[in-house]
Design a protein around this motif. Structure first.
Motif, PDB file in Angstrom:
ATOM      1  N   LEU A 688       0.808  -1.208   0.000  1.00 23.10           N
ATOM      2  CA  LEU A 688       0.000   0.000   0.000  1.00 23.10           C
ATOM      3  C   LEU A 688       0.849   1.270   0.000  1.00 23.10           C
ATOM      4  O   LEU A 688       0.333   2.361  -0.203  1.00 23.10           O
ATOM      5  CB  LEU A 688      -0.940   0.014   1.209  1.00 23.10           C
ATOM      6  N   PHE A 689       2.154   1.125   0.238  1.00 24.53           N
ATOM      7  CA  PHE A 689       3.031   2.290   0.211  1.00 24.53           C
ATOM      8  C   PHE A 689       3.965   2.264  -0.994  1.00 24.53           C
ATOM      9  O   PHE A 689       4.924   3.027  -1.046  1.00 24.53           O
ATOM     10  CB  PHE A 689       3.793   2.418   1.534  1.00 24.53           C
ATOM     11  N   TYR A 700       0.710   7.537  -2.953  1.00 25.70           N
ATOM     12  CA  TYR A 700       0.765   6.154  -2.495  1.00 25.70           C
ATOM     13  C   TYR A 700      -0.476   5.376  -2.930  1.00 25.70           C
ATOM     14  O   TYR A 700      -1.575   5.928  -3.024  1.00 25.70           O
ATOM     15  CB  TYR A 700       0.878   6.112  -0.972  1.00 25.70           C
ATOM     16  N   ALA A 701      -0.270   4.078  -3.156  1.00 21.28           N
ATOM     17  CA  ALA A 701      -1.415   3.204  -3.433  1.00 21.28           C
ATOM     18  C   ALA A 701      -2.423   3.300  -2.294  1.00 21.28           C
ATOM     19  O   ALA A 701      -3.633   3.232  -2.513  1.00 21.28           O
ATOM     20  CB  ALA A 701      -0.939   1.760  -3.607  1.00 21.28           C
ATOM     21  N   HIS A 702      -1.927   3.468  -1.075  1.00 23.62           N
ATOM     22  CA  HIS A 702      -2.788   3.634   0.098  1.00 23.62           C
ATOM     23  C   HIS A 702      -3.778   4.778  -0.093  1.00 23.62           C
ATOM     24  O   HIS A 702      -4.952   4.675   0.277  1.00 23.62           O
ATOM     25  CB  HIS A 702      -1.916   3.891   1.329  1.00 23.62           C
ATOM     26  N   GLU A 703      -3.312   5.870  -0.705  1.00 26.94           N
ATOM     27  CA  GLU A 703      -4.167   7.045  -0.843  1.00 26.94           C
ATOM     28  C   GLU A 703      -5.213   6.856  -1.935  1.00 26.94           C
ATOM     29  O   GLU A 703      -6.364   7.247  -1.778  1.00 26.94           O
ATOM     30  CB  GLU A 703      -3.297   8.271  -1.128  1.00 26.94           C
ATOM     31  N   LEU A 704      -4.827   6.228  -3.033  1.00 28.35           N
ATOM     32  CA  LEU A 704      -5.807   5.930  -4.065  1.00 28.35           C
ATOM     33  C   LEU A 704      -6.846   4.946  -3.542  1.00 28.35           C
ATOM     34  O   LEU A 704      -8.045   5.092  -3.774  1.00 28.35           O
ATOM     35  CB  LEU A 704      -5.123   5.348  -5.299  1.00 28.35           C
ATOM     36  N   PHE A 735       1.697  -2.309  -6.365  1.00 24.55           N
ATOM     37  CA  PHE A 735       0.787  -1.174  -6.506  1.00 24.55           C
ATOM     38  C   PHE A 735      -0.542  -1.635  -7.096  1.00 24.55           C
ATOM     39  O   PHE A 735      -1.624  -1.297  -6.607  1.00 24.55           O
ATOM     40  CB  PHE A 735       1.439  -0.131  -7.422  1.00 24.55           C
ATOM     41  N   ALA A 736      -0.450  -2.434  -8.155  1.00 22.08           N
ATOM     42  CA  ALA A 736      -1.672  -2.873  -8.832  1.00 22.08           C
ATOM     43  C   ALA A 736      -2.527  -3.759  -7.937  1.00 22.08           C
ATOM     44  O   ALA A 736      -3.749  -3.592  -7.854  1.00 22.08           O
ATOM     45  CB  ALA A 736      -1.315  -3.620 -10.116  1.00 22.08           C
ATOM     46  N   SER A 737      -1.902  -4.702  -7.263  1.00 21.66           N
ATOM     47  CA  SER A 737      -2.677  -5.621  -6.420  1.00 21.66           C
ATOM     48  C   SER A 737      -3.300  -4.891  -5.241  1.00 21.66           C
ATOM     49  O   SER A 737      -4.413  -5.234  -4.805  1.00 21.66           O
ATOM     50  CB  SER A 737      -1.790  -6.771  -5.937  1.00 21.66           C
ATOM     51  N   ALA A 738      -2.600  -3.877  -4.718  1.00 24.23           N
ATOM     52  CA  ALA A 738      -3.181  -3.088  -3.629  1.00 24.23           C
ATOM     53  C   ALA A 738      -4.445  -2.375  -4.105  1.00 24.23           C
ATOM     54  O   ALA A 738      -5.443  -2.292  -3.373  1.00 24.23           O
ATOM     55  CB  ALA A 738      -2.158  -2.078  -3.116  1.00 24.23           C
ATOM     56  N   LEU A 739      -4.426  -1.868  -5.340  1.00 21.65           N
ATOM     57  CA  LEU A 739      -5.610  -1.200  -5.875  1.00 21.65           C
ATOM     58  C   LEU A 739      -6.753  -2.183  -6.093  1.00 21.65           C
ATOM     59  O   LEU A 739      -7.909  -1.901  -5.781  1.00 21.65           O
ATOM     60  CB  LEU A 739      -5.256  -0.503  -7.193  1.00 21.65           C
ATOM     61  N   LEU A 740      -6.434  -3.360  -6.628  1.00 23.41           N
ATOM     62  CA  LEU A 740      -7.476  -4.358  -6.880  1.00 23.41           C
ATOM     63  C   LEU A 740      -8.113  -4.821  -5.577  1.00 23.41           C
ATOM     64  O   LEU A 740      -9.328  -5.008  -5.495  1.00 23.41           O
ATOM     65  CB  LEU A 740      -6.887  -5.551  -7.626  1.00 23.41           C
ATOM     66  N   GLY A 743     -10.686  -2.044  -4.179  1.00 19.22           N
ATOM     67  CA  GLY A 743     -11.909  -1.584  -4.822  1.00 19.22           C
ATOM     68  C   GLY A 743     -11.820  -1.261  -6.295  1.00 19.22           C
ATOM     69  O   GLY A 743     -12.843  -1.247  -6.977  1.00 19.22           O
ATOM     70  N   SER A 744     -10.635  -0.978  -6.830  1.00 18.27           N
ATOM     71  CA  SER A 744     -10.524  -0.803  -8.282  1.00 18.27           C
ATOM     72  C   SER A 744     -10.775  -2.154  -8.947  1.00 18.27           C
ATOM     73  O   SER A 744     -10.397  -3.201  -8.413  1.00 18.27           O
ATOM     74  CB  SER A 744      -9.142  -0.271  -8.668  1.00 18.27           C
ATOM     75  N   GLN A 745     -11.370  -2.123 -10.119  1.00 11.33           N
ATOM     76  CA  GLN A 745     -11.770  -3.372 -10.758  1.00 11.33           C
ATOM     77  C   GLN A 745     -10.848  -3.800 -11.887  1.00 11.33           C
ATOM     78  O   GLN A 745     -10.932  -4.936 -12.353  1.00 11.33           O
ATOM     79  CB  GLN A 745     -13.203  -3.232 -11.292  1.00 11.33           C
TER      80      GLN A 745
END
Length: 801
Positions: A688-689, A700-704, A735-740, A743-745
């Motif tokens: 996430l960071f 950061y991925a955390h913020e998105l 980064f990508a897996s943290a977004l998935l 909630g990102s699809q």
């Protein structure tokens, strides 16, 4: 004296002092001295592992201290301080004894008294001890939060942070399965303690023992043996029988692991392990004895003496309410291995199912993404055994269900909810400010070393907070085969799995499920690594033609090998259908569009069918925004977002001074597409960071992920932040897996380096097709097919509108 000459010498010295106190006439002074001697005597007994005796002595010390306070005119801090210290020590002892209610009462009262009377450093000490209590009952995020609060209190007072706080934080990470991160923590603590001549022998030995555990968990058996041996020698001098037993156990675990790996178990090894177990005093060291017996069970099973294994296993007691998860999982593994050796597959799978259910209970209490994913380490061997058994049966439907049950459990949870943490926000703001200061200093020709050190420290602190700041929703149900079949429609799902060196594919197509054996998992992994290396070398825009030919030939060779091993055997089943691919291990690094059979084929990469189903079922907001962001320091080609924006009737373009973190976040909230042309950095300690560099510092991925409505699709055009790390249990992180997971699809990103011109051309083609109404997976497949070796992008999550 106790530390240099041993426990007996220390206790004898205190007995002499106690005799002198009897001659003190003043009752208040006598109570003060008696409380002090009692407290120190209790500490010596606790440090030697004599917990019950230590608690009894502390009870007496506390009685003296309470009487002295009651006799005073007013409760001044000097009278409260010894009570707080004794409560903390007794609370710690109750924690180690498993007396949770008494421990919480003592430690909570210590925090309250210390806070009330302005003893802030003692309040931090007691909060630290409460963290150990939280860890004892399995609440890792609460423990980490306590440690974080204590560390902040010490720093606010201008005090040095106790090295043992780093030890206990590492122990919490070990419980969560984050052995690499725990090892890093301990590697920072060890030099500090070894350089401190005043440090207690027992404290240094505790750190060495925990470092041995971390090394064992990561498979570094030589370091595990070295650290355990050093800890055992110190603990023998200290006189702590419990500590010596714990250190000795690590040595036996290393010997057991080496024997099991080699397949050659010396006849004497199980007997020696059992002799060690029998030498331990029960009930005080019952848990250590049980662990040693379980090691002997595994050795006897491997030797083929199943009756001996069963006799030993019958002597291992059922775990209690507070028994550690790794102990529980080892007992399940012993029972499963014995059942397997006796040919009772059903019993073995029942043990695996029950063990993984226990692991789920632990996972449900974890906070941050890394903690959630790390727990899979504890179930690794049990999972491998279950998959091996089901694979031997050849039942494709059952294997599909077990793979879903055992892999990528992070994605079974509803997305993280919004977290407001002022301290985390402040740290991130400091990192951004320091980043700008570094850029300016570099521009002005000034040194940047101290600024970089300060930024690294702030980032490390942000990572630590991230371990306990996440709040995940309820677990989703595991995807049922019927649901997957219905969602696939005309597509096919290919789920890769390995058992030992056997690689297989579970293929779901038209409601049918088949298992296809694909040869050596090691060979496929090596081809994937070599292909990735060739693509990285081929990425720069202006390579000499001769070098391009050499690298292209090598890359084609590896792609052909992977194609022949992984895809050609599946062609009769999948035909020319669009694919949903669930990789395993090193196959996550494969850019599938590079393989000849898959050229121009729409492919979606997912960590599990459950994760894919959740992404597919998300709603597509057709009235959402398209956001195009250009970060600093990019070549003109890859950062030409205006050209991309021309494909859309309206798009928000953020570049230069406008591409700030605040602007990007506000614009990306509830967006359909967020495209980032920016340099990225993967953060191995906490996905996430991982971050993208914007004008005023890192995003950061955390913020998105923390946005109320994260972007439905995220495109990472200029950095390899797709899936940068694979944990046990095929838990992909980056980064990508943290977004998935948050909630990102859908995420589109390269899995290896990509040249600036190649990236720009790929993205122009992709957005033009997307804006024209093409499905994302199809648009990307067409863009890749123009020049596959230079366009190693993948579509992660969902591939359809």
């Amino acid at each position: 004296m106790a530390d240099t000459a041993g426990l007996t010498a220390g206790l004898t010295g205190l007995d002499e002092v106690r005799l002198l106190i009897e001659d003190v006439a003043d009752p208040l002074l006598r109570a003060e001295l008696s409380g002090s001697v009692g407290h120190n005597r209790g500490l010596l007994l606790l440090n030697a592992g004599l917990l019950e005796e230590g608690v009894a002595v502390l009870d007496q010390a506390l009685a003296h201290e309470e009487w002295r306070l009651a006799a005073a005119d007013e409760p001044v801090p000097a009278l409260v301080e010894p009570i707080v210290k004794t409560l903390r020590s007794r609370g710690t002892a109750h924690t180690n004894l498993g007396s949770i209610t008494q421990a919480r009462q003592d430690l909570s009262r210590a925090v309250a008294l210390a806070t009330e009377h302005g003893l802030v450093h003692l309040a931090a000490d007691a909060s630290h001890a409460l963290g150990r209590l939280e860890l004892r009952i399995g609440d890792v995020p609460a423990a980490l939060r306590r440690y974080e609060n204590s560390e902040r209190a010490y720093r606010d007072l201008g005090l040095d942070v106790p090295p043992l706080l780093g030890l206990h934080r590492a122990q919490a990470l070990l419980v969560a399965g984050l052995a690499d991160e725990a090892g890093d923590q301990l590697d920072r603590v060890l030099p500090e303690l070894r350089a401190d001549r005043g440090v207690a022998t027992g404290e240094l030995a505790d750190v060495e023992l925990s470092r041995a555990v971390a090394a064992y968990m990561t498979g570094d058996l030589d370091l595990a043996r070295e650290m355990a041996s050093a800890a055992r020698q110190r603990m023998r001098r200290w006189g702590c029988e419990t500590c010596v037993a714990n250190a000795t156990l690590i040595g036996w675990r290393v010997d057991t692991e080496l024997a099991l790996r080699s397949g050659r178990v010396p006849r004497s090894l199980p007997a020696r392990v059992l002799a060690f177990a029998d030498s331990l005093p029960v009930p005080r060291l019952a848990e250590q004895a049980a662990l040693a017996r379980m090691l002997a069970v595994r050795l006897e099973v491997r030797r083929g003496d199943l009756d001996a294994a069963e006799r030993v296993l019958d002597g291992v007691p059922r775990p209690g309410r507070l028994t550690a998860i790794d102990h529980r999982m080892l007992r399940r593994l012993c029972r499963a291995e014995l059942a397997t050796a006796r040919g009772d597959r059903s019993a073995a799978l029942a043990e695996a199912r029950a063990g993984l259910a226990e692991l789920d209970h632990v996972r449900d209490r974890m906070g941050g993404l890394e903690l959630l994913s790390g727990t899979a380490l504890h179930g690794r061997e049990l999972t491998e055994l279950a998959v091996h058994l089901v694979l031997e049966e050849g039942d494709a439907r059952r294997l599909f269900a077990w793979l879903e049950r055992t892999r990528a459990q992070t994605y079974r949870y509803e997305p993280v909810t919004r977290v407001d943490n002022p301290q985390l926000a402040e740290l991130i703001a400091e990192v951004r400010s320091l980043t700008q200061s570094i850029h300016k200093a570099h521009h002005d020709g000034h040194p940047t070393g101290s600024l970089r050190t300060r930024r690294a420290e702030r980032l490390r602190k942000a990572n630590q907070i991230g371990w306990h700041s996440g709040r995940w929703g309820s677990p989703r149900p595991m995807a049922k085969l019927g649901e997957v079949v219905a969602q696939l429609g005309a597509r096919a799902l290919v789920s890769f799995a390995s058992s030992e060196d056997d690689l297989v594919a579970v293929v779901v197509v038209d409601g049918d499920v088949r298992v296809v054996r694909l040869g050596s998992a090691g060979a496929a992994a090596e081809s994937a690594r070599m292909l990735n290396a060739d693509l990285n070398a081929l990425a720069p825009d202006h390579l000499p033609d001769a070098l391009v030919r050499v690298l292209s030939t090598s890359a084609h060779k590896q792609a052909d090998r992977l194609d022949a091993q992984l895809v050609s055997p599946l062609v009769d089943l999948v035909g020319d259908r669009d694919l949903v691919v669930v990789p395993t291990g090193a196959l996550y690094a494969v850019p599938w569009g590079v393989l000849p059979t898959l050229h121009a084929r729409p492919i979606v990469v997912v960590p599990s069918a459950t994760a894919w189903l959740a992404a597919e079922r998300g709603q597509w907001r057709r009235d959402g925004r398209t956001v195009l962001v250009r970060g600093p320091g990019l070549p003109a080609a890859v950062g030409e977002i205006a050209k991309l924006g021309a494909h859309y009737s309206s798009a928000a373009l953020l570049s230069g001074e406008a591409a700030t973190v605040a602007a990007v976040l506000s614009t990306s909230d509830d967006a359909e597409i967020a495209h980032f042309a920016a340099h990225g950095v993967h953060e191995p300690e906490n996905a996430l960071f991982s971050r993208l560099e914007l004008t005023d510092g890192p995003l950061y991925a955390h913020e998105l992920a923390n946005l109320p409505h994260p972007p439905r699709q995220v495109v990472l055009a200029a950095c390899e932040l797709a899936l940068n790390r694979i944990r046990p249990g095929d838990e992909p992180l980056g980064f990508a897996s943290a977004l998935l997971a948050s909630g990102s699809q859908m995420v589109v990103a390269p899995v290896s380096r990509v040249g600036d011109q190649a990236s720009a051309a790929t993205m122009d083609y992709y957005h033009r097709r997307l804006a024209a109404g093409a499905q994302p997976a199809l648009a990307l497949a067409d863009a890749i097919a123009v020049d596959p070796l230079r366009r190693p992008f993948v579509c992660l999550g969902s591939g359809q509108n």
